[in-house]
Write a protein that holds these residues in place. Structure first.
Motif, PDB file in Angstrom:
ATOM      1  N   SER A 194       0.819  -1.211   0.000  1.00 29.59           N
ATOM      2  CA  SER A 194       0.000   0.000   0.000  1.00 29.59           C
ATOM      3  C   SER A 194       0.851   1.259   0.000  1.00 29.59           C
ATOM      4  O   SER A 194       1.960   1.274   0.537  1.00 29.59           O
ATOM      5  N   ASN A 195       0.331   2.310  -0.622  1.00 30.49           N
ATOM      6  CA  ASN A 195       0.907   3.665  -0.544  1.00 30.49           C
ATOM      7  C   ASN A 195       2.397   3.702  -0.878  1.00 30.49           C
ATOM      8  O   ASN A 195       3.187   4.334  -0.171  1.00 30.49           O
ATOM      9  N   LEU A 196       2.778   3.050  -1.964  1.00 24.69           N
ATOM     10  CA  LEU A 196       4.205   2.941  -2.285  1.00 24.69           C
ATOM     11  C   LEU A 196       4.847   4.289  -2.595  1.00 24.69           C
ATOM     12  O   LEU A 196       6.060   4.447  -2.425  1.00 24.69           O
ATOM     13  N   ASP A 197       4.064   5.266  -3.049  1.00 23.13           N
ATOM     14  CA  ASP A 197       4.609   6.589  -3.377  1.00 23.13           C
ATOM     15  C   ASP A 197       4.623   7.546  -2.179  1.00 23.13           C
ATOM     16  O   ASP A 197       5.081   8.686  -2.312  1.00 23.13           O
ATOM     17  N   LYS A 198       4.146   7.092  -1.052  1.00 20.37           N
ATOM     18  CA  LYS A 198       4.090   7.944   0.138  1.00 20.37           C
ATOM     19  C   LYS A 198       5.499   8.281   0.614  1.00 20.37           C
ATOM     20  O   LYS A 198       6.340   7.388   0.790  1.00 20.37           O
ATOM     21  N   VAL A 199       5.778   9.558   0.829  1.00 16.69           N
ATOM     22  CA  VAL A 199       7.096   9.978   1.303  1.00 16.69           C
ATOM     23  C   VAL A 199       7.190   9.706   2.802  1.00 16.69           C
ATOM     24  O   VAL A 199       6.361  10.180   3.582  1.00 16.69           O
ATOM     25  N   ILE A 200       8.191   8.951   3.192  1.00 17.41           N
ATOM     26  CA  ILE A 200       8.376   8.578   4.596  1.00 17.41           C
ATOM     27  C   ILE A 200       9.429   9.453   5.262  1.00 17.41           C
ATOM     28  O   ILE A 200       9.260   9.882   6.413  1.00 17.41           O
ATOM     29  N   TYR A 201      10.530   9.716   4.566  1.00 20.72           N
ATOM     30  CA  TYR A 201      11.611  10.511   5.142  1.00 20.72           C
ATOM     31  C   TYR A 201      11.685  11.878   4.461  1.00 20.72           C
ATOM     32  O   TYR A 201      11.376  12.006   3.275  1.00 20.72           O
ATOM     33  N   PRO A 202      12.131  12.901   5.207  1.00 22.17           N
ATOM     34  CA  PRO A 202      12.190  14.258   4.634  1.00 22.17           C
ATOM     35  C   PRO A 202      13.053  14.379   3.381  1.00 22.17           C
ATOM     36  O   PRO A 202      12.865  15.303   2.594  1.00 22.17           O
ATOM     37  N   ASP A 203      13.997  13.444   3.186  1.00 22.78           N
ATOM     38  CA  ASP A 203      14.838  13.520   1.987  1.00 22.78           C
ATOM     39  C   ASP A 203      14.119  13.013   0.748  1.00 22.78           C
ATOM     40  O   ASP A 203      14.694  12.971  -0.346  1.00 22.78           O
ATOM     41  N   GLY A 204      12.854  12.613   0.898  1.00 19.52           N
ATOM     42  CA  GLY A 204      12.078  12.137  -0.234  1.00 19.52           C
ATOM     43  C   GLY A 204      11.984  10.634  -0.351  1.00 19.52           C
ATOM     44  O   GLY A 204      11.308  10.120  -1.247  1.00 19.52           O
ATOM     45  N   THR A 205      12.640   9.888   0.533  1.00 20.32           N
ATOM     46  CA  THR A 205      12.563   8.434   0.507  1.00 20.32           C
ATOM     47  C   THR A 205      11.113   7.992   0.677  1.00 20.32           C
ATOM     48  O   THR A 205      10.438   8.395   1.629  1.00 20.32           O
ATOM     49  N   THR A 206      10.653   7.156  -0.236  1.00 23.94           N
ATOM     50  CA  THR A 206       9.262   6.723  -0.227  1.00 23.94           C
ATOM     51  C   THR A 206       9.090   5.375   0.475  1.00 23.94           C
ATOM     52  O   THR A 206      10.059   4.646   0.721  1.00 23.94           O
ATOM     53  N   LYS A 207       7.832   5.063   0.730  1.00 24.34           N
ATOM     54  CA  LYS A 207       7.532   3.763   1.321  1.00 24.34           C
ATOM     55  C   LYS A 207       7.972   2.632   0.393  1.00 24.34           C
ATOM     56  O   LYS A 207       8.466   1.601   0.853  1.00 24.34           O
ATOM     57  N   GLY A 208       7.812   2.840  -0.913  1.00 25.89           N
ATOM     58  CA  GLY A 208       8.276   1.828  -1.856  1.00 25.89           C
ATOM     59  C   GLY A 208       9.762   1.570  -1.738  1.00 25.89           C
ATOM     60  O   GLY A 208      10.215   0.419  -1.815  1.00 25.89           O
ATOM     61  N   GLU A 209      10.542   2.625  -1.523  1.00 25.61           N
ATOM     62  CA  GLU A 209      11.988   2.471  -1.366  1.00 25.61           C
ATOM     63  C   GLU A 209      12.329   1.791  -0.042  1.00 25.61           C
ATOM     64  O   GLU A 209      13.299   1.025   0.043  1.00 25.61           O
ATOM     65  N   VAL A 210      11.546   2.063   0.992  1.00 29.23           N
ATOM     66  CA  VAL A 210      11.735   1.380   2.276  1.00 29.23           C
ATOM     67  C   VAL A 210      11.520  -0.122   2.101  1.00 29.23           C
ATOM     68  O   VAL A 210      12.330  -0.955   2.544  1.00 29.23           O
ATOM     69  N   ILE A 211      10.414  -0.494   1.445  1.00 35.92           N
ATOM     70  CA  ILE A 211      10.130  -1.912   1.231  1.00 35.92           C
ATOM     71  C   ILE A 211      11.208  -2.553   0.363  1.00 35.92           C
ATOM     72  O   ILE A 211      11.652  -3.680   0.624  1.00 35.92           O
ATOM     73  N   HIS A 212      11.653  -1.826  -0.661  1.00 35.54           N
ATOM     74  CA  HIS A 212      12.705  -2.358  -1.536  1.00 35.54           C
ATOM     75  C   HIS A 212      13.983  -2.642  -0.747  1.00 35.54           C
ATOM     76  O   HIS A 212      14.674  -3.637  -1.014  1.00 35.54           O
ATOM     77  N   HIS A 213      14.301  -1.782   0.220  1.00 38.02           N
ATOM     78  CA  HIS A 213      15.496  -2.002   1.057  1.00 38.02           C
ATOM     79  C   HIS A 213      15.444  -3.377   1.705  1.00 38.02           C
ATOM     80  O   HIS A 213      16.410  -4.146   1.647  1.00 38.02           O
ATOM     81  N   TYR A 214      14.309  -3.692   2.320  1.00 41.20           N
ATOM     82  CA  TYR A 214      14.210  -4.972   3.019  1.00 41.20           C
ATOM     83  C   TYR A 214      14.153  -6.142   2.034  1.00 41.20           C
ATOM     84  O   TYR A 214      14.773  -7.194   2.276  1.00 41.20           O
ATOM     85  N   ALA A 215      13.439  -5.968   0.936  1.00 41.42           N
ATOM     86  CA  ALA A 215      13.356  -7.049  -0.049  1.00 41.42           C
ATOM     87  C   ALA A 215      14.712  -7.332  -0.684  1.00 41.42           C
ATOM     88  O   ALA A 215      15.106  -8.486  -0.864  1.00 41.42           O
ATOM     89  N   ALA A 216      15.449  -6.260  -1.008  1.00 44.93           N
ATOM     90  CA  ALA A 216      16.737  -6.422  -1.684  1.00 44.93           C
ATOM     91  C   ALA A 216      17.815  -6.972  -0.765  1.00 44.93           C
ATOM     92  O   ALA A 216      18.751  -7.635  -1.235  1.00 44.93           O
ATOM     93  N   HIS A 217      17.705  -6.705   0.522  1.00 39.26           N
ATOM     94  CA  HIS A 217      18.753  -7.104   1.461  1.00 39.26           C
ATOM     95  C   HIS A 217      18.304  -8.209   2.419  1.00 39.26           C
ATOM     96  O   HIS A 217      18.920  -8.423   3.461  1.00 39.26           O
TER      97      HIS A 217
END
Length: 294
Positions: A14-37
């Motif tokens: 859900s909400n993959l484009d939602k900005v989580i961190y002030p630097d613009g990091t999105t929820k999709g990028e957060v999930i990708h971090h865990y999936a990739a590593h």
């Protein structure tokens, strides 16, 4: 909402484009971090009940800590009974595979684990020392204390592996042959007291806040069976997308500025390419050593 298949499990994200961190990091990028590593992260989670610090609207939004199994947990996610400090038990999730890790990542959460594995609560297989600087002290001062602790641990037959906390300080972890958590706690408390006695201008072993400004608090309490520590490679609910990242002892010894060990989401792929998982020995029984006197 997008549906993905991870190792045969269908997951709704859900909400993959939602900005989580002030630097613009999105929820999709957060999930990708865990999936990739997942390959390096999962061994540090396996068999350990998770406590979750959730921050679905980013570090400046609501944050809440949960230990109980979240509502809507799929039946294929492992859960286990964990003793409550006041008696009885509660049920917590245990992330054993990549689908469960991606499912948890979709909740946007820090991952915290105890120093023991299910189904043996209260039997520690790791020792942890959390070095927390009191301003104006910084991680640079933590590194000085860490080097002192490393040498004392080596003298006691233990090998310490350092990582950034992802916040302000450092964590040191050692692999142990199974020992009651009370024994690990007592050893860590004694070691912290010795450090404070030998480094009186730099370190403190007591939690009292009035003692901590300008010094490094050596928090030994996370060895208690009921306590948890941020897992290696977890993102933190901080103003920047910082990671609790393993570091080398050379990096610890060379640290002259807090920026030297400010490791963020974008830094991790290059670090893993260069070093692999610096904490991998913690996940193997071969690295475990007996606690002194055990």
């Amino acid at each position: 909402m997008p549906v993905v298949t991870v190792e045969g499990r269908r997951l709704t994200l859900s909400n993959l484009d939602k900005v989580i961190y002030p630097d613009g990091t999105t929820k999709g990028e957060v999930i990708h971090h865990y999936a990739a590593h997942g390959a390096v992260l999962l061994p540090h989670l396996r068999d350990r009940p998770l406590s979750l610090l959730r921050y679905p609207d980013g570090p400046d939004g609501q944050r809440f800590f949960t230990k109980n199994v979240p509502p809507g947990t799929p039946d294929w996610v492992m859960t286990t009974d964990v003793p409550r400090s006041g008696g009885g038990t509660m049920r917590q999730i245990v992330v054993q595979d990549l689908p469960a890790l991606v499912w948890v990542a979709n909740m946007v959460t820090e991952l915290h684990t105890p120093q023991w594995r299910a189904p043996a609560p209260g039997t520690a297989d790791r020792l942890v020392l959390d070095l927390d600087p009191g301003a104006p002290a910084t991680i640079v001062d933590c590194c000085r204390v860490a080097l002192w602790l490393r040498d004392r641990l080596v003298a006691d037959g233990l090998t310490a592996y350092p990582k950034t906390s992802g916040s302000k300080g450092l964590h040191l972890l050692c692999a142990l042959r199974p020992v009651p958590s009370e024994r690990a706690s007592a050893y860590a408390k004694d070691l912290a007291a010795r450090a404070a006695a030998e480094l009186p201008e730099l370190a403190v072993a007591l939690m009292a806040k009035r003692l901590r400004p300008g010094k490094v608090f050596i928090d030994h309490s996370q060895n208690a069976a009921r306590k948890t520590t941020a897992a290696p490679y977890t993102l933190r609910a901080r103003p920047a997308a910082t990671v609790s990242a393993p570091v080398t002892w050379d990096e610890v010894a060379a640290c002259a500025n807090p920026a030297d060990l400010d490791i963020r989401l974008g830094d991790l792929p290059a670090r893993l390419a260069a070093h692999g998982d610096l904490m991998r020995p913690l996940t193997t029984r071969r690295a475990a050593r007996a606690l002194p006197g055990a």
